[in-house]
Structures are given as structure tokens and as C-alpha cells.
Design a protein around this motif. Sequence first.
Motif, PDB file in Angstrom:
ATOM      1  N   SER A 126      23.807  45.810  53.834  1.00 57.64           N
ATOM      2  CA  SER A 126      24.477  45.788  53.504  1.00 57.64           C
ATOM      3  C   SER A 126      25.294  45.550  52.304  1.00 57.64           C
ATOM      4  O   SER A 126      25.507  47.639  52.132  1.00 57.64           O
ATOM      5  N   ALA A 127      26.084  46.056  51.334  1.00 56.33           N
ATOM      6  CA  ALA A 127      27.048  46.560  50.992  1.00 56.33           C
ATOM      7  C   ALA A 127      26.367  47.202  49.085  1.00 56.33           C
ATOM      8  O   ALA A 127      25.400  46.351  49.125  1.00 56.33           O
ATOM      9  N   PRO A 128      27.088  48.708  49.042  1.00 54.95           N
ATOM     10  CA  PRO A 128      25.712  48.992  47.584  1.00 54.95           C
ATOM     11  C   PRO A 128      26.327  47.255  46.575  1.00 54.95           C
ATOM     12  O   PRO A 128      27.316  47.154  46.807  1.00 54.95           O
ATOM     13  N   VAL A 129      25.707  48.171  45.340  1.00 53.07           N
ATOM     14  CA  VAL A 129      25.850  47.549  43.936  1.00 53.07           C
ATOM     15  C   VAL A 129      27.208  48.240  43.458  1.00 53.07           C
ATOM     16  O   VAL A 129      27.407  49.419  43.451  1.00 53.07           O
ATOM     17  N   GLU A 130      28.240  46.913  42.991  1.00 51.77           N
ATOM     18  CA  GLU A 130      29.403  47.880  42.506  1.00 51.77           C
ATOM     19  C   GLU A 130      29.285  47.902  41.429  1.00 51.77           C
ATOM     20  O   GLU A 130      28.717  46.586  40.285  1.00 51.77           O
ATOM     21  N   LYS A 131      29.686  48.608  40.413  1.00 53.32           N
ATOM     22  CA  LYS A 131      30.172  48.722  39.026  1.00 53.32           C
ATOM     23  C   LYS A 131      30.571  48.703  38.215  1.00 53.32           C
ATOM     24  O   LYS A 131      31.853  49.912  38.633  1.00 53.32           O
ATOM     25  N   PHE A 132      31.486  48.005  37.687  1.00 52.71           N
ATOM     26  CA  PHE A 132      33.186  47.509  37.782  1.00 52.71           C
ATOM     27  C   PHE A 132      33.221  47.968  35.391  1.00 52.71           C
ATOM     28  O   PHE A 132      32.606  47.044  34.650  1.00 52.71           O
ATOM     29  N   ASN A 133      34.291  48.524  34.637  1.00 49.44           N
ATOM     30  CA  ASN A 133      34.928  48.371  33.777  1.00 49.44           C
ATOM     31  C   ASN A 133      36.300  47.835  34.036  1.00 49.44           C
ATOM     32  O   ASN A 133      36.886  48.303  34.719  1.00 49.44           O
ATOM     33  N   LYS A 134      36.107  46.827  32.497  1.00 48.29           N
ATOM     34  CA  LYS A 134      37.621  46.093  32.686  1.00 48.29           C
ATOM     35  C   LYS A 134      38.063  46.417  30.815  1.00 48.29           C
ATOM     36  O   LYS A 134      37.567  46.402  29.932  1.00 48.29           O
ATOM     37  N   TYR A 135      39.212  46.668  30.693  1.00 51.59           N
ATOM     38  CA  TYR A 135      40.005  46.621  29.645  1.00 51.59           C
ATOM     39  C   TYR A 135      41.688  45.786  29.871  1.00 51.59           C
ATOM     40  O   TYR A 135      42.220  46.141  30.556  1.00 51.59           O
ATOM     41  N   LEU A 136      41.407  45.526  28.482  1.00 49.91           N
ATOM     42  CA  LEU A 136      42.917  44.450  28.521  1.00 49.91           C
ATOM     43  C   LEU A 136      43.759  45.425  27.526  1.00 49.91           C
ATOM     44  O   LEU A 136      43.810  45.894  26.917  1.00 49.91           O
ATOM     45  N   ILE A 137      44.478  46.147  28.329  1.00 48.32           N
ATOM     46  CA  ILE A 137      46.060  47.219  28.104  1.00 48.32           C
ATOM     47  C   ILE A 137      47.402  46.162  27.818  1.00 48.32           C
ATOM     48  O   ILE A 137      47.146  44.869  28.151  1.00 48.32           O
ATOM     49  N   GLU A 138      47.891  46.762  26.713  1.00 49.25           N
ATOM     50  CA  GLU A 138      49.405  46.423  27.025  1.00 49.25           C
ATOM     51  C   GLU A 138      50.066  46.455  27.983  1.00 49.25           C
ATOM     52  O   GLU A 138      50.012  48.287  28.868  1.00 49.25           O
ATOM     53  N   VAL A 139      51.026  45.828  28.829  1.00 55.43           N
ATOM     54  CA  VAL A 139      51.944  46.582  29.138  1.00 55.43           C
ATOM     55  C   VAL A 139      53.771  46.051  29.393  1.00 55.43           C
ATOM     56  O   VAL A 139      54.261  45.688  28.752  1.00 55.43           O
TER      57      VAL A 139
END
Length: 206
Positions: free
Chosen positions: A41-54
Motif C-alpha cells: 500500500s502507498a504510505p500516508v502522506e502529510k501535506f501543508n497548504k498556504y494561500l499566497i499572493e501571486v
Amino acid sequence: DDMALEAWKDHPNRVIIGNETDFEVKMIKAIQSVFEYLGASAPVEKFNKYLIEVDDELLERLQKEANYSTSHIVQHYLTSDNGNERRIRRREREGDVLYSYSEANYLNTNERIKVDRVLTERQYKDFRNQIDRSLNVTDKMRYAFINNGSFFKLDVFDFDQTKGILSTESTADETEVKLPDYVKVIKDITGDVNYKNYYLAKSQKY
């Protein structure tokens, strides 16, 4: 490269990951090959997300980063009987097109078990019969790069190009990564379901 190919030519489980795609796609193919061989099975992914200015200044700065690449992504979410999040994606980079399928089982708002696989164009078209018509098409530009040893993805959606979602992924036991110092963060949206691609396909706004 030629010497490596020659050295491994007789190995029964040799898999070649070519250079015709960018770094992110090569990672997907490599991980897919490993888990197919292991039957695991695939490993557990942990992710971080940020809303940023572009803005133009940010996009120009990204071009100086290692393994910088851009791609145009169009994805459709599919109906699901088991509660997993399913989608198909068409990704184009420098005239080359890659089709893929993903299925994610969310353990909580920022950890998931996700399986990706590459599709043929025929398979992609067959999956279109399962598109969830209650959701909008997701259309975005992706900017991928490496900064300070960490891999980042910036998605800028067609409905608002003044902002973007910057994300980084790790396995569940890895430490947090440091954001590039030139990024202007509006807010940390890790764990906020309103900023998941699935919900953005509903709202079409940040």
C-alpha cells in the motif's frame, strides 16, 4: 545514463523512468513502479497548504529555483461509491500530454493515502463517463520547484490568478519544511476543507 542502463540490463525487475517528463511526473512513475513491485500500500502522506499572493515578481523568482517546471492541468472529479476522492487529470507541459487517475482516502483533513497511476488517452476517455457533473472542471497552472531541498507545488486557478495555493508533501513521520522566504503568505490553509481542490471545484472561489 548509458553505463547505468548497461549495468542493470539483465535485472529481472529493471524499470526505466525516462527524462521526457518533469521531476514531479518522474516521482509519480517511480513511486508507482516500486509499490507495484512490492504489492504494498502507498504510505500516508502529510501535506501543508498556504494561500499566497501571486504576481509577476513571484513567478519570475520561481524560474530561478531548481527543477522549475510549469504545466497546465485540467481535472475532473468522478463519482464514488466508497467515499474515496477520485479524479482524472490531463496535464500538458511543453506540448507533451500525460493522463492520470488518482484515488485518495483521507484519514483526516491533512493526511491521506493516495494512489496515482498513469493512463492511456483511451483509458482517460473511458473514465469521462464517470465524471461528477455536479462539480466544475478544475483548470489551473502548476509551478513546481525545489527550494532548500524541499519540493513545492504552486497551483494558480483560472478563476483567480492573483492568489495561489502553495503546497508541500511529506510522509507522516517527516518534519515540517521551511517555506521560501520570498513567499507572501495570506494564511495557512492546512486542514481547511474549503481550499481542497474538490471543494474549489464546487465554489470556484477562494
